[in-house]
Structures are given as structure tokens and as C-alpha cells.
Design a protein around this motif. Structure first.
Motif, PDB file in Angstrom:
ATOM      1  N   ILE A   1       0.823  -1.216   0.000  1.00 24.10           N
ATOM      2  CA  ILE A   1       0.000   0.000   0.000  1.00 24.10           C
ATOM      3  C   ILE A   1       0.859   1.270   0.000  1.00 24.10           C
ATOM      4  CG2 ILE A   1      -0.318  -0.094   2.533  1.00 24.10           C
ATOM      5  CD1 ILE A   1      -2.990   1.212   0.094  1.00 24.10           C
ATOM      6  N   GLU A   2       2.019   1.211   0.635  1.00 23.23           N
ATOM      7  CA  GLU A   2       2.876   2.393   0.668  1.00 23.23           C
ATOM      8  C   GLU A   2       3.467   2.673  -0.714  1.00 23.23           C
ATOM      9  OE1 GLU A   2       6.804   4.110   2.870  1.00 23.23           O
ATOM     10  OE2 GLU A   2       5.982   2.227   3.644  1.00 23.23           O
TER      11      GLU A   2
ATOM     12  N   LYS B   1      -9.274  12.840  -9.561  1.00 22.38           N
ATOM     13  CA  LYS B   1      -9.016  12.890 -11.009  1.00 22.38           C
ATOM     14  C   LYS B   1      -9.935  11.941 -11.742  1.00 22.38           C
ATOM     15  CE  LYS B   1      -5.372  14.061 -13.983  1.00 22.38           C
ATOM     16  NZ  LYS B   1      -4.249  13.556 -14.740  1.00 22.38           N
ATOM     17  N   LYS B   2     -10.245  12.325 -12.944  1.00 29.03           N
ATOM     18  CA  LYS B   2     -11.233  11.682 -13.809  1.00 29.03           C
ATOM     19  C   LYS B   2     -11.308  10.155 -13.731  1.00 29.03           C
ATOM     20  CE  LYS B   2     -11.853  12.101 -18.625  1.00 29.03           C
ATOM     21  NZ  LYS B   2     -11.304  12.759 -19.788  1.00 29.03           N
ATOM     22  N   ILE B   3     -10.169   9.499 -13.875  1.00 28.28           N
ATOM     23  CA  ILE B   3     -10.221   8.046 -14.007  1.00 28.28           C
ATOM     24  C   ILE B   3     -10.677   7.335 -12.749  1.00 28.28           C
ATOM     25  CG2 ILE B   3      -8.498   7.896 -15.823  1.00 28.28           C
ATOM     26  CD1 ILE B   3      -6.528   7.030 -13.613  1.00 28.28           C
ATOM     27  N   PHE B   4     -10.694   8.028 -11.629  1.00 24.85           N
ATOM     28  CA  PHE B   4     -11.128   7.359 -10.401  1.00 24.85           C
ATOM     29  C   PHE B   4     -12.595   7.574 -10.093  1.00 24.85           C
ATOM     30  CE2 PHE B   4      -6.575   7.922  -9.749  1.00 24.85           C
ATOM     31  CZ  PHE B   4      -6.248   6.592  -9.595  1.00 24.85           C
ATOM     32  N   GLU B   5     -13.224   8.375 -10.893  1.00 27.14           N
ATOM     33  CA  GLU B   5     -14.612   8.707 -10.582  1.00 27.14           C
ATOM     34  C   GLU B   5     -15.545   7.568 -10.973  1.00 27.14           C
ATOM     35  OE1 GLU B   5     -14.353  13.539 -10.776  1.00 27.14           O
ATOM     36  OE2 GLU B   5     -15.111  12.408 -12.467  1.00 27.14           O
TER      37      GLU B   5
ATOM     38  N   GLU C   1      -9.222   1.987  -1.087  1.00 23.99           N
ATOM     39  CA  GLU C   1     -10.330   1.384  -1.846  1.00 23.99           C
ATOM     40  C   GLU C   1      -9.820   0.886  -3.201  1.00 23.99           C
ATOM     41  OE1 GLU C   1     -13.708   4.080  -1.909  1.00 23.99           O
ATOM     42  OE2 GLU C   1     -14.194   3.328  -3.910  1.00 23.99           O
ATOM     43  N   LEU C   2      -9.038   1.724  -3.843  1.00 23.16           N
ATOM     44  CA  LEU C   2      -8.481   1.417  -5.155  1.00 23.16           C
ATOM     45  C   LEU C   2      -7.509   0.245  -5.049  1.00 23.16           C
ATOM     46  CD1 LEU C   2      -8.386   2.609  -8.043  1.00 23.16           C
ATOM     47  CD2 LEU C   2      -6.487   4.018  -7.280  1.00 23.16           C
ATOM     48  N   PHE C   3      -6.679   0.279  -3.983  1.00 20.77           N
ATOM     49  CA  PHE C   3      -5.704  -0.784  -3.762  1.00 20.77           C
ATOM     50  C   PHE C   3      -6.425  -2.116  -3.608  1.00 20.77           C
ATOM     51  CE2 PHE C   3      -1.462  -2.105  -2.539  1.00 20.77           C
ATOM     52  CZ  PHE C   3      -1.682  -3.246  -1.803  1.00 20.77           C
ATOM     53  N   GLN C   4      -7.517  -2.077  -2.859  1.00 22.97           N
ATOM     54  CA  GLN C   4      -8.254  -3.323  -2.602  1.00 22.97           C
ATOM     55  C   GLN C   4      -8.922  -3.859  -3.870  1.00 22.97           C
ATOM     56  OE1 GLN C   4     -10.501  -1.809   0.671  1.00 22.97           O
ATOM     57  NE2 GLN C   4      -9.084  -2.591   2.223  1.00 22.97           N
TER      58      GLN C   4
ATOM     59  N   GLU D   1      -2.238  -9.063 -10.987  1.00 27.33           N
ATOM     60  CA  GLU D   1      -3.271  -8.176 -10.426  1.00 27.33           C
ATOM     61  C   GLU D   1      -3.099  -6.753 -10.955  1.00 27.33           C
ATOM     62  OE1 GLU D   1      -2.345  -8.947  -6.341  1.00 27.33           O
ATOM     63  OE2 GLU D   1      -4.052 -10.276  -6.032  1.00 27.33           O
ATOM     64  N   PHE D   2      -1.851  -6.360 -11.100  1.00 28.77           N
ATOM     65  CA  PHE D   2      -1.536  -5.023 -11.587  1.00 28.77           C
ATOM     66  C   PHE D   2      -2.075  -4.822 -13.011  1.00 28.77           C
ATOM     67  CE2 PHE D   2       1.625  -1.922 -13.328  1.00 28.77           C
ATOM     68  CZ  PHE D   2       1.365  -0.872 -12.466  1.00 28.77           C
ATOM     69  N   THR D   3      -1.776  -5.819 -13.856  1.00 29.63           N
ATOM     70  CA  THR D   3      -2.234  -5.756 -15.258  1.00 29.63           C
ATOM     71  C   THR D   3      -3.749  -5.691 -15.325  1.00 29.63           C
ATOM     72  OG1 THR D   3      -0.298  -7.062 -15.858  1.00 29.63           O
ATOM     73  CG2 THR D   3      -2.022  -6.847 -17.533  1.00 29.63           C
ATOM     74  N   ASN D   4      -4.408  -6.592 -14.565  1.00 22.33           N
ATOM     75  CA  ASN D   4      -5.876  -6.601 -14.554  1.00 22.33           C
ATOM     76  C   ASN D   4      -6.443  -5.301 -13.996  1.00 22.33           C
ATOM     77  OD1 ASN D   4      -6.239  -9.116 -15.733  1.00 22.33           O
ATOM     78  ND2 ASN D   4      -5.965 -10.168 -13.767  1.00 22.33           N
ATOM     79  N   GLY D   5      -5.737  -4.765 -13.000  1.00 18.66           N
ATOM     80  CA  GLY D   5      -6.168  -3.503 -12.395  1.00 18.66           C
ATOM     81  C   GLY D   5      -6.137  -2.368 -13.388  1.00 18.66           C
TER      82      GLY D   5
END
Lengths: 488, 488
Positions: free
Chosen positions: A464-465, A484-488, B449-452, B466-470
Motif C-alpha cells: 500500500i505504501e 481525477k477523472k479516471i477514479f470517478e 479502496e483502489l488498492f483493494q 493483479e496489476f495488469t488486470n487492475g
């Protein structure tokens, strides 16, 4: 000059099974064009429409160069009359022949664009261009953007001369017998000048106002009027009339819906240059704009590109009939796709995205179903639109402009939507948001590179860090008050 | 009517230490305005410029409402003459008083905008508006975008009348005694029409061409000419002259630099509506556009917003002197920031971003150093610019429009840049790209939230799969042939 039957014969379609069809489509004018879009338009009709809809009440007009030449353009005049009579028109892209094409096709004349005559014949008020939203597809505006552009006036019908030094005088003589007035008198000092005269006819502004505000209310978006009136002071008139109509007929409804809460409870005016900025800023969408002819031309193209491309904007000419009813002509926003047509003629695979044409055709069919009150037809349109949309967002199974080189061909896409509509395609892929590319286009090296940048301690895992720092590095750190846009 | 000394006295500055200063600045016209930008402009001069530069050769003109009123606008005429004589002008934002302000300030007259007279007095050819690039700051265009807008002609100086039905006739009478010609004759049928007459003087187009292509060559960007000439056919003339100048004087140089390789080795023309799309698409920058007056107005505002805001675009009026030399007037692209001025008067903290004003002032100082060949002055400008830029990208240590509520005040920012310039600020923070927010604004919940979402198996770590799929899920999967912006 026309008939459904004669057109059927001309285009090689048969209507033998009409009797068995479930939905009898109400009258509509269908203007056929040529090249790739004619070929594809024919496929859509045969495969998607005719198996379910009896289109025998549609009137077909062939506006190909050959047909216009054969009929000395009578077909255009007939089609304009039919449009007035029926009210709903769909137009495929057509070719306006150049001198070279005139010779190649052996035409008597290089027939001009039919648009001007149509606009006049149907008493055009506005051209509406709205964003198209395909569920599951990442597009520029999150919510609808509506645009109405005054369909007449401005520099499009200007008179002009290139002149040297001298004086220019413009006089207006009223029809009511009042004495002439001087509009402008100027001394031109340069040795080369362009002098330009145009007018904006403003009688239909209140109709434009009703049309625009009605649409905004219906779509629940906030309306804005756009001019350059602080400098081009004659444009004050357009604003004045629109504001009067708004205040008298619409203000309360918009207020009740909470659509004016971000603009002080009043209709807002934006200068055209400021509007060009707001279009970039307001990516959430949910607004409408109404503007003069030329401003509308430039601003709607800006909207198109911000949203994705002109193919993701509708194009509808709204005219007014003698009895006050609205005539609507729906068009694709692209041309006849000549390059693809040449590939097709060479026997090569093509992959035409049907969105713009089908949005126009379904728009015309829906409007016709509204005019003639045929509800099943409106339902059919929604079902077909949904089948097309849902096919478009399946990774690798859309046309190649969306899915890349492994996407479907023109014909395969038609087949896939047909199967989907008929329920043969039982597995509904869950829509995955894609960046216009198929899986094999993905740059795995780039992903790895990116992963390694974020995986700071290089242990092959991101915690996470590292994740937070990575987002910071990529300048996409979500913020509390402005994610930012992509997280909305 | 003017003098450096009298202005010093008026603004309360002292020049007692002039003799000790290292760099003697060459002549320049400094136009002072009012409100917040006058207050801040004074700080910049006192704190950033005067400790290092002897500005006694600068001529100050006070274009505040009061000064114009006191002098019956003679100060404006004097300042225009000084501009012609000296060649480099900096203008602070000024107030064009409304009728209300006229009364509040007790003015004899609501003095109009000085811009028209300046444009005429300095024989304006173009208004240049280019993107400003601050190293380490994420902005819309990656590389410079240059824009030149024809400074004269078009609807800005149109004659018009709102008229009823009737006929309008426009006649041009050549100065050379040739017979008059009809420019336009039209019948107006509506009961309300705006009839509009304007002209484009084209004698300075070749000068505009040299100016524009020279700038593009210097900046190594690809030039484009923008008009609506396919429909507004009189604009063909502008394109023709520009193309002739380009082919005769610039084509080879651009070809040699490889700047025409994406446009077939030739100068390209874009229609204004297409240009409004390209501005959105070409976020890599590295191009220039030249357009008519009104198109330039709308398109440069679009560029401003795509890049970030009008404050990130320069604004320079380029005129031509009787001897052929170029007169340049540099302006901030914003007004006097009245709201902030009111806060300041109430004793509240303010935080004015100095970029737009300082870019203009440093531009004028640099141009003056070029005109009068004072190299140390150009070096000083670069050093000061660098100090401002590097302060602006320190997270939390820029003005509050960039750093959020914990950013520096107007005065603190001035102090910080001063320390930086003087070398007192020894720790040069490494520039971190931020999304316009300070650290405490980061939404840690959103990050988790995004990390999860990306950490699919929920083990608290993201592996490469997971990174690629994310990335796919976020619709930001890098593609081989069209990597999305943030990965470039």
C-alpha cells in the motif's frame, strides 16, 4: 420519381416476407446515399430491421450522384416534399461530386450539396448535436451534452468582394416604405481587403428557444446560451428573445428540478470564447448550449473530440412545418467512407463502426413512431440500440476502430448484433471498460516497466505504501475534493 | 505627462539605491494598472527586480481610471507614443470603468478600453498566445503550442443594424476612380434581422506570415494555417499569401528540421472546426497555428483550458513600426482580480499566482534586452523565471490556486522566491508532480479502496497479474500504439 417498391428493386432487396412481419413501421423518408455507407446501410436494413419490421410505408429516395443526374435533381425536390409531408427523415451519407468525379461518373453537372436546399425546404431552425453514451464505454463526457446551433444566417450565406482601397457603403431600404438607412460606411485603406456582408434572420429564435429549452428540460440538463454579444452587439437580440422565452415558459420547471442551482437560479449566458473553455472543464456533462450558426459549427466539433470523435455525436436538422409541427432529419456525422469502400471493392475486409449511422436511423424511426404513435416500434428501436451498444463494449468483439486489428469485420459485426438481438448470443459478457484496444495490443513491457517503477524495493510485489507513492509519481493521486477523472 | 520619477513618487517606490545596482536595464515602457495586480506588481518590482536591476530608464505610465481621467486620457496617447519609440511594453491589468464605477470613482467619463487605440497606434499585426511550461508541473500540452491571431479586422469592427423586412445593398467605390461595384444585394424577409458589414484588411498578412513562421522555426514546431475558407471563400486570400511566404522563405528550413514529415512536406491548412478538434487530440503539443481574429479568440481560449487555464498562456501584441521593427506589448491574461483586492482591503490574506504577470514582465524585459543588446539583463530574467518556476512546483509551497489552502500568501510567495533567488533557500526540493493539491488533501480512503480493487486475492499485496488486470479495469492499460497520456 420514387416508390418503396421501385427502390427495393433498385437496391436488390425483396419485400416478399412483409406480410409476416410483426411491427408495421409508420411512414418515414429514407434517403439512400452511396459507397461504403450505402453498402453497410443495406446490410443493417436487411439483417437488423427487415426481419422484424415491415418497412413498406417508408419512402426511399436515392440521392446518389447518378440518381440526381438521371432525374435532373428532381429526386431531391421530391424528397424535400416527402419530408414535409411525413416529418421524419433519415439520410445516409451522400457524395457531393467534384469536377473530377463529374467526369469519372459521366454526370451532366457537378450537383451541389443537397443540404442548403433541404435546410431551406424544411424551414430549418436548429441543428442538434448531442453526445451519444454507450453504457460501459469510457467516453469524454460522463453525462449528456446537448447542443442546438441556429441552422440559418451568419457568414455561410455572406456576400463578399476582394477589393483595393476605397469606400464601402451599405444601405437598408425597409419594405414598409420608410426611408432608407445607412447600415455601415467605411473607408478601406489597404490595397487588399475582403469586405463581407451577411445577415442573421431572427424570426425563428423563439422557436429555437422552445426547441432547445424543451430538450434540456426533457434531458434534465442545465441550459446555457452562447454568443459573442459583448463585442458583436447585434447578437444581443438572440439572447434577449431566448431569455424572454425561458423566463416566461421554462424557468420555474428548471428551478423545480434544481437545474439552475449552480447558476444563481437564472438562465446564464456565456461568451463563445469562454464556452470553448467550459467545454473542456465540464467533463461531467449534464448541460446544454445554444449558439449562432458558426459558433455552433466550431463548438460542436470541439465537443465531438472531447467526447471521443464526431461519430459519438448525433446530427439532427430540426425544421418547422407550415402547421407548426417539427420536421426532423437525422444524419450520420461522417461521409461515405471512400477509403473503406475502395478496400471493399478490392475484395479486402472492412470494419465500419455503425454507431453514427444507426443512431441516426434509430432516431428517425423513433421520431416517426412518436409522430404516428406506434409504441412497439419505439420498443424495437430501444432493443436494437441495446444489442448494438452491448456488442460494442465486448473486448475484441467490436469493430476494429474500437477493438484493434482482431476486431470484427463490417459483416461479422452485423451478424454478431443480429445473433445478440435474436437471443442466440446467450452469454452476455460483462462490459469491461477498454481503452479502444484489443488484448494483443496491450504493451506488456510498458506494464512491467510501470510495475517496477511502483515496486520500489523490487520484491516483485506492490504494497500500500508503494502504491500510494506510485500514484503520486504518476500524478494521479486521488484528492478529497477533486478526484481525477479516471477514479470517478 | 510621465516620468520614471513622478511615477516612483506616485507609487511610493524610491530609487535612492539605483546607483549601486548591478544591471542597468535598457528602456522599456511599464504601464501600471490598479487593484490587486497593481499591489502585487509593485511587490514584484520592489522585491524581485529592483534589488538587482537599475530600472531608471524605464518609462512608467499610469493607466488607472483616475490617471486617465485626470489627464483626459492624454496619458494613453503619451504611452502609445512611448511604445513606438521604445519598442518593448509591459502592461499590468487595467480597469475599463462601467457607468457604475464612473460614478463611484467620480470620473468625468467612462473611459473605454485602451486596447483598440493601442492596437491601432502600434499598427498591430498579431496577438501571440503561447503555452507556458513550468518544469515539473503536469500541464495539458507536453510541448509548446504557439498561436498567432490576426490582430485586426473581422466582426470586431463591424457595422450593423437591427432591421425589419426590406432590401440591403452594399456598394464599394474604388479610390482609383474605377466604377463602383456591388458587394452584396439581399432581400430580408424576416420581421427582425441583424445585418452585418465588416472587412478584413489583408496588407499585413505577409508580415504576419514572417512573424508566425519565424517563431515556429525558432521554437521548432510544425506550423498550421487555420481558416474556414471552404465556406467563407474570401479567406482564401489569407491562406494564399501565407502559403506563398512559406514556400518562398521557410519551407526548406522546416523540411531540413524534419518538422513537415507528418504533413506531407508541405504547409498544411486546417478548417477552424477541425482545428478545434485537433487542439484536443494533439496533447503532445509541438505545433503552431495562425488564424483570423475571431477564430483566434475562440481557439486560444480552448488551448488555455486544455493546457490548464488562461494564466498558463502568454499574451503579446506584435505591431510594426514605421521603420519595420517590431513593437511588442506583453500583458497578463487576467484582469485586476477584484475579489482578491477586496479581501486584501478587508485585511484578509490573499494568494495571487504571479505566473501570468511575471511571464509578461519577463517577456518585455527580455525583448527590451534583445532590442538594446543587454545580455546580462536576459540572464537575469532567466534566473528570476527559474526561481519562480521552481518555487511553484514545491508541494504546499506555491500559491493557493496550486497548493490548496495551506499554500503561501501573495507576500509569502514573493518572499520565498526572493530567498530562492538570493540563494538563501539552499535545499532545492526535488520537483514532485502533483495534481494541484497539497499532501493533506490526499484521499487516503480512496487510495485504499483502489488498492483493494486491484489486490484481487486480498493478500495486501499487488502482483504483476493483479496489476495488469487492475490497469485494465481502470481503463488505463498501456497500448503499444497509443499509450494513454499519463504513461507517456
Amino acid at each position: 420519381m420514387f416508390s418503396s417498391l421501385s427502390t427495393c428493386l433498385r437496391t436488390g432487396r425483396t419485400y416478399s416476407s412483409c406480410a409476416k412481419l410483426r411491427i408495421v413501421a409508420p411512414p418515414m423518408v429514407y434517403i439512400t446515399g452511396e459507397e461504403m455507407t450505402r453498402y453497410a446501410g443495406n446490410l443493417y436494413l436487411r439483417q437488423w430491421i427487415e426481419p422484424h419490421v415491415d418497412i413498406s410505408q417508408w419512402e426511399f429516395y436515392d440521392l446518389s450522384c447518378k440518381s440526381r443526374d438521371d432525374t435532373n435533381d428532381q429526386v431531391l425536390y421530391d424528397c424535400i416534399l416527402a419530408g414535409k409531408r411525413i416529418g421524419s427523415i433519415y439520410k445516409e451519407p451522400t457524395v457531393t461530386p467534384t469536377e473530377t468525379q463529374k467526369k469519372e461518373m459521366g454526370l451532366k453537372k457537378a450537383w451541389g450539396s443537397p443540404n442548403g436546399l433541404m435546410r431551406t425546404g424544411w424551414n430549418g431552425i436548429t441543428i442538434s448535436r448531442d453526445t451519444i453514451h454507450v453504457p460501459g464505454m469510457e467516453l469524454g463526457y460522463k453525462n449528456p451534452v446537448l447542443f442546438d446551433r441556429h441552422a440559418v444566417g451568419g457568414e455561410y450565406a455572406a456576400g463578399y468582394k476582394i477589393v483595393g482601397a476605397g469606400t464601402a457603403s451599405s444601405i437598408f431600404t425597409p419594405a414598409n416604405g420608410n426611408p432608407p438607412v445607412i447600415v455601415d460606411h467605411r473607408v478601406l485603406k489597404d490595397t487588399c481587403n475582403a469586405i463581407v456582408v451577411y445577415h442573421n434572420p431572427y424570426d425563428n429564435i423563439s422557436q429555437m428557444a422552445h426547441h432547445f429549452f424543451g430538450r434540456c428540460l426533457n434531458a434534465k440538463v442545465t441550459p446555457y446560451v452562447v454568443t459573442k454579444k459583448t463585442v458583436f452587439k447585434w447578437q444581443e437580440e438572440l439572447w434577449r428573445v431566448m431569455k424572454d422565452v425561458f423566463d416566461a415558459h421554462y424557468k420555474k420547471d428548471f428551478q423545480d428540478l434544481g437545474l439552475l442551482k449552480n447558476c444563481g437560479g437564472e438562465l446564464q449566458h456565456y461568451l463563445s470564447d469562454v464556452a470553448s473553455m467550459q467545454l473542456v472543464r465540464w467533463s461531467h456533462g449534464g448541460f446544454g448550449m445554444c449558439a449562432h450558426n458558426y459558433d455552433g459549427d466550431v463548438l460542436t466539433d470541439e465537443i465531438a473530440q472531447i467526447h471521443r470523435s464526431p461519430g459519438f455525436l448525433t446530427s439532427v436538422l430540426n425544421g418547422i412545418n407550415d402547421n407548426g409541427s417539427i420536421i426532423k432529419e437525422f444524419e450520420a456525422s461522417h461521409g461515405t467512407v471512400t477509403d473503406m469502400w475502395k478496400s471493399h471493392l478490392r475484395g479486402e475486409e472492412t470494419s465500419l463502426n455503425p454507431l453514427s449511422m444507426m443512431e441516426a436511423l434509430l432516431g428517425a424511426m423513433s421520431y416517426s413512431s412518436q409522430l404516428y404513435d406506434v409504441k412497439e416500434m419505439a420498443e424495437f428501436c430501444e432493443k436494437l440500440r441495446s444489442a448494438i451498444y452491448s456488442q460494442m463494449v465486448i473486448p475484441g468483439k467490436a469493430t476494429r476502430d474500437l477493438s484493434g486489428p482482431t476486431g470484427l469485420t463490417t459483416e461479422q459485426f452485423v451478424e454478431a448484433v443480429k445473433d445478440r438481438f435474436d437471443g442466440k448470443e446467450s452469454v452476455h459478457h460483462k462490459a469491461v471498460r477498454i481503452v479502444g484496444g484489443s488484448a494483443d495490443q496491450v504493451d506488456h513491457e510498458k506494464i512491467l516497466e510501470l510495475f517496477q517503477v511502483i515496486d520500489k524495493n523490487g520484491d516483485g510485489l506492490i504494497d500500500i505504501e508503494e502504491f500510494t507513492n506510485g500514484l503520486k509519481k504518476l500524478a494521479i493521486l486521488p484528492k478529497k475534493d477533486g478526484v481525477k477523472k479516471i477514479f470517478e
